[in-house]
Design an enzyme around this catalytic site. Structure first.
Site, mmCIF file in Angstrom:
data_model
loop_
_atom_site.group_PDB
_atom_site.id
_atom_site.type_symbol
_atom_site.label_atom_id
_atom_site.label_comp_id
_atom_site.label_asym_id
_atom_site.label_seq_id
_atom_site.Cartn_x
_atom_site.Cartn_y
_atom_site.Cartn_z
ATOM 1 N N ASN A 1 50.467 24.449 65.850
ATOM 2 C CA ASN A 1 49.443 25.465 65.587
ATOM 3 C C ASN A 1 49.300 26.293 66.859
ATOM 4 O O ASN A 1 48.727 25.838 67.837
ATOM 5 C CB ASN A 1 48.116 24.774 65.228
ATOM 6 C CG ASN A 1 46.979 25.771 65.028
ATOM 7 O OD1 ASN A 1 47.197 26.990 65.034
ATOM 8 N ND2 ASN A 1 45.765 25.259 64.861
ATOM 9 N N TRP A 2 49.860 27.501 66.809
ATOM 10 C CA TRP A 2 49.875 28.350 68.012
ATOM 11 C C TRP A 2 48.510 28.983 68.286
ATOM 12 O O TRP A 2 48.308 29.588 69.314
ATOM 13 C CB TRP A 2 50.945 29.441 67.879
ATOM 14 C CG TRP A 2 52.350 28.905 67.780
ATOM 15 C CD1 TRP A 2 52.746 27.595 67.919
ATOM 16 C CD2 TRP A 2 53.546 29.656 67.510
ATOM 17 N NE1 TRP A 2 54.108 27.495 67.764
ATOM 18 C CE2 TRP A 2 54.631 28.735 67.515
ATOM 19 C CE3 TRP A 2 53.812 31.007 67.275
ATOM 20 C CZ2 TRP A 2 55.951 29.139 67.283
ATOM 21 C CZ3 TRP A 2 55.129 31.406 67.047
ATOM 22 C CH2 TRP A 2 56.176 30.472 67.054
ATOM 23 N N LYS A 3 47.607 28.898 67.337
ATOM 24 C CA LYS A 3 46.266 29.510 67.459
ATOM 25 C C LYS A 3 46.423 30.980 67.880
ATOM 26 O O LYS A 3 47.426 31.601 67.514
ATOM 27 C CB LYS A 3 45.401 28.689 68.414
ATOM 28 C CG LYS A 3 45.367 27.203 68.016
ATOM 29 C CD LYS A 3 44.317 26.387 68.716
ATOM 30 C CE LYS A 3 44.393 24.941 68.247
ATOM 31 N NZ LYS A 3 43.380 24.084 68.823
ATOM 32 N N HIS B 1 40.324 24.427 59.603
ATOM 33 C CA HIS B 1 40.430 23.970 61.000
ATOM 34 C C HIS B 1 39.032 23.980 61.623
ATOM 35 O O HIS B 1 38.217 24.852 61.321
ATOM 36 C CB HIS B 1 41.379 24.885 61.782
ATOM 37 C CG HIS B 1 41.743 24.315 63.112
ATOM 38 N ND1 HIS B 1 40.886 24.365 64.192
ATOM 39 C CD2 HIS B 1 42.851 23.647 63.521
ATOM 40 C CE1 HIS B 1 41.467 23.746 65.214
ATOM 41 N NE2 HIS B 1 42.655 23.311 64.844
ATOM 42 N N GLU C 1 37.973 24.951 64.322
ATOM 43 C CA GLU C 1 37.615 26.226 64.983
ATOM 44 C C GLU C 1 37.159 27.257 63.960
ATOM 45 O O GLU C 1 36.307 28.095 64.258
ATOM 46 C CB GLU C 1 38.816 26.721 65.820
ATOM 47 C CG GLU C 1 39.034 25.826 67.034
ATOM 48 C CD GLU C 1 40.475 25.700 67.517
ATOM 49 O OE1 GLU C 1 41.327 26.513 67.103
ATOM 50 O OE2 GLU C 1 40.746 24.767 68.305
ATOM 51 N N GLU D 1 41.750 15.739 62.546
ATOM 52 C CA GLU D 1 41.650 16.259 63.911
ATOM 53 C C GLU D 1 40.226 16.033 64.422
ATOM 54 O O GLU D 1 39.340 16.866 64.175
ATOM 55 C CB GLU D 1 41.951 17.758 63.937
ATOM 56 C CG GLU D 1 43.329 18.126 63.447
ATOM 57 C CD GLU D 1 43.802 19.458 64.026
ATOM 58 O OE1 GLU D 1 44.863 19.478 64.629
ATOM 59 O OE2 GLU D 1 43.079 20.465 63.895
ATOM 60 N N GLY E 1 42.061 20.073 72.288
ATOM 61 C CA GLY E 1 42.113 20.865 73.510
ATOM 62 C C GLY E 1 41.410 20.218 74.687
ATOM 63 O O GLY E 1 41.166 20.871 75.707
ATOM 64 N N SER F 1 45.123 16.877 71.051
ATOM 65 C CA SER F 1 45.758 16.518 72.326
ATOM 66 C C SER F 1 47.008 15.661 72.162
ATOM 67 O O SER F 1 47.252 14.750 72.960
ATOM 68 C CB SER F 1 44.735 15.845 73.257
ATOM 69 O OG SER F 1 43.692 16.757 73.573
ATOM 70 N N GLY G 1 48.544 21.481 68.985
ATOM 71 C CA GLY G 1 48.042 22.766 69.490
ATOM 72 C C GLY G 1 48.747 23.131 70.787
ATOM 73 O O GLY G 1 49.884 23.596 70.794
ATOM 74 N N GLY G 2 48.094 22.878 71.916
ATOM 75 C CA GLY G 2 48.593 23.302 73.232
ATOM 76 C C GLY G 2 50.058 22.967 73.486
ATOM 77 O O GLY G 2 50.824 23.822 73.952
HETATM 78 P P1 13P Z 1 45.428 20.528 70.870
HETATM 79 O O1 13P Z 1 46.748 19.850 70.571
HETATM 80 O O2 13P Z 1 45.553 21.654 71.841
HETATM 81 O O3 13P Z 1 44.370 19.539 71.224
HETATM 82 O O4 13P Z 1 44.957 21.227 69.498
HETATM 83 C C1 13P Z 1 44.955 20.491 68.336
HETATM 84 C C2 13P Z 1 44.711 21.398 67.204
HETATM 85 O O5 13P Z 1 43.647 21.958 67.070
HETATM 86 C C3 13P Z 1 45.823 21.629 66.258
HETATM 87 O O6 13P Z 1 45.378 22.294 65.120
#
Ligand code: 13P
Length: 266
Positions: free
Chosen positions: A17-19, A104, A106, A176, A182, A221, A242-243
Site C-alpha cells: 500500500n503505497w498510500k 483502511h 486512515e 491492521e 507506521g 510495520s 505500507g512503508g
Molecule cells: P506500515 O507498514 O507503514 O505500518 O503501514 C501499514 C498499512 O497501513 C498498510 O495498509
C-alpha cells in the site's frame, strides 16, 4: 500460539500500500524493479495498491501476469453521477484494477468513513468484479482494555456479514491494528495469529464454507526482518505492507520470505 482449527491451503498474498507517496517517476521505477524480481514461478500473489493516477501505468509496467496485480486504495460507495472527486468501482474495473482496499484505518480516521459506507463500497466492488481487501483493526486504547476482538468483530459484521458465502470466500480481510501502523511497533506473531484465528472462527460461526477459504492478511510495520515469522503463522495468509513497500529491495525481500514460507508448507 493458538493453531487454526480450520486448516486449508490458501495462496498467500504480499500487498503493498503505497498510500499518498512517490512521484510518477518513482512509482514507475518501483514497478519496474518489482516486475523484474517477480518470476512466474513465484508461489505467492503480489498486489500493488498505487495512488489512483498511476494505476493504469503501473499495470502497463508490471505486464498482465497472473502473479501480480494492481489495487486501488479506495473506491466510491456510489455507482456513478454527480460525486465530484470520487472514483467508481466500474471505472477502476475498466482500467484493469482487480482489488480495492476498503476501510483502511486512515480512511476511517481522517475521512470519517463509517460502517454503512464501507458496506456499500464492498458491494460496489463485488458488483464490478473487484475483490475488496477489507481492513479492520483496533486502536491502542482498545487493545489496552482487551477489547480488540469485540471491535474487529463489530467492523467485520457491519461491513461483510450481509454478503453471500461465496462473495465472502473470495473477499480478503486485512487485520491492521491501528497502533502498529507506521509506528515500527508490529504485533507479535502470537498476537497476529490469535486475532486471525479468532476472525476465522467468527466467520465459521456464520459462513462455515467461507472460513477456510477467505484470506486474512496482517498489516502494521511489516518489514523484511519480521515478515518470515508472521508468514509462518497458520492463519496469516500474507501481508499488507505500507512503508516497506516503497523500497524495492525491502518489498522484494518480503516477497521472497513469503515464497519461502509457501515452500516450507508444501
Ligand atoms: P506500515 O507498514 O507503514 O505500518 O503501514 C501499514 C498499512 O497501513 C498498510 O495498509
Amino acid at each position: 500460539m493458538p493453531k487454526s482449527s480450520i486448516p486449508m491451503k490458501r495462496q498467500k498474498i504480499v500487498a503493498g500500500n503505497w498510500k499518498m507517496n512517490l512521484s510518477y517517476a518513482q512509482a514507475m521505477s518501483l514497478s519496474d524493479a518489482i516486475a523484474a524480481a517477480v518470476k512466474e514461478e513465484t508461489t505467492c500473489e503480489i498486489i500493488l495498491a498505487s495512488p489512483f493516477v498511476y494505476l493504469h501505468d503501473v499495470l502497463r509496467r508490471i505486464g498482465h501476469r497472473d502473479c501480480i496485480s494492481i489495487a486501488a486504495q479506495n473506491v466510491s460507495d456510489k455507482v456513478q453521477g454527480a460525486y465530484t472527486g470520487e472514483v467508481s468501482a466500474a471505472m477502476l474495473a475498466s482500467v484493469g484494477v482487480e482489488f480495492a482496499l476498503v476501510g483502511h484505518s486512515e480512511r476511517r480516521e481522517f475521512y470519517s468513513e463509517n460502517d454503512n459506507q464501507l458496506a456499500a463500497k464492498v458491494d460496489r466492488c463485488l458488483e464490478n468484479g473487484i475483490i475488496p481487501v477489507f481492513c479492520c483493526g483496533e486502536r491502542l486504547a482498545e487493545r489496552e482494555t482487551n477489547r480488540q476482538m469485540e471491535v474487529v468483530a463489530e467492523q467485520l459484521t457491519a461491513a461483510l456479514f450481509h454478503l453471500t458465502e461465496s462473495q465472502l470466500s473470495e473477499s480478503i480481510i486485512a487485520y491492521e491494528p491501528v497502533w502498529a501502523i507506521g509506528t515500527g511497533k508490529t504485533a507479535t506473531a502470537a498476537q497476529a495469529q490469535e486475532m486471525h484465528a479468532n476472525i476465522r472462527q467468527l466467520i465459521q460461526s456464520r459462513f462455515p464454507n467461507a472460513a477456510g477459504k477467505i484470506r486474512i492478511l496482517y498489516g502494521g510495520s511489516v518489514t523484511a526482518s519480521n515478515a518470515s515469522e508472521l508468514f509462518a503463522c497458520n492463519d496469516v495468509d500474507g501481508a499488507l505492507v505500507g512503508g516497506a513497500s516503497l523500497k524495492a529491495a525491502d518489498f522484494i525481500s518480503i516477497i521472497h520470505s513469503c515464497n519461502q514460507s509457501e515452500r516450507n508448507l508444501a
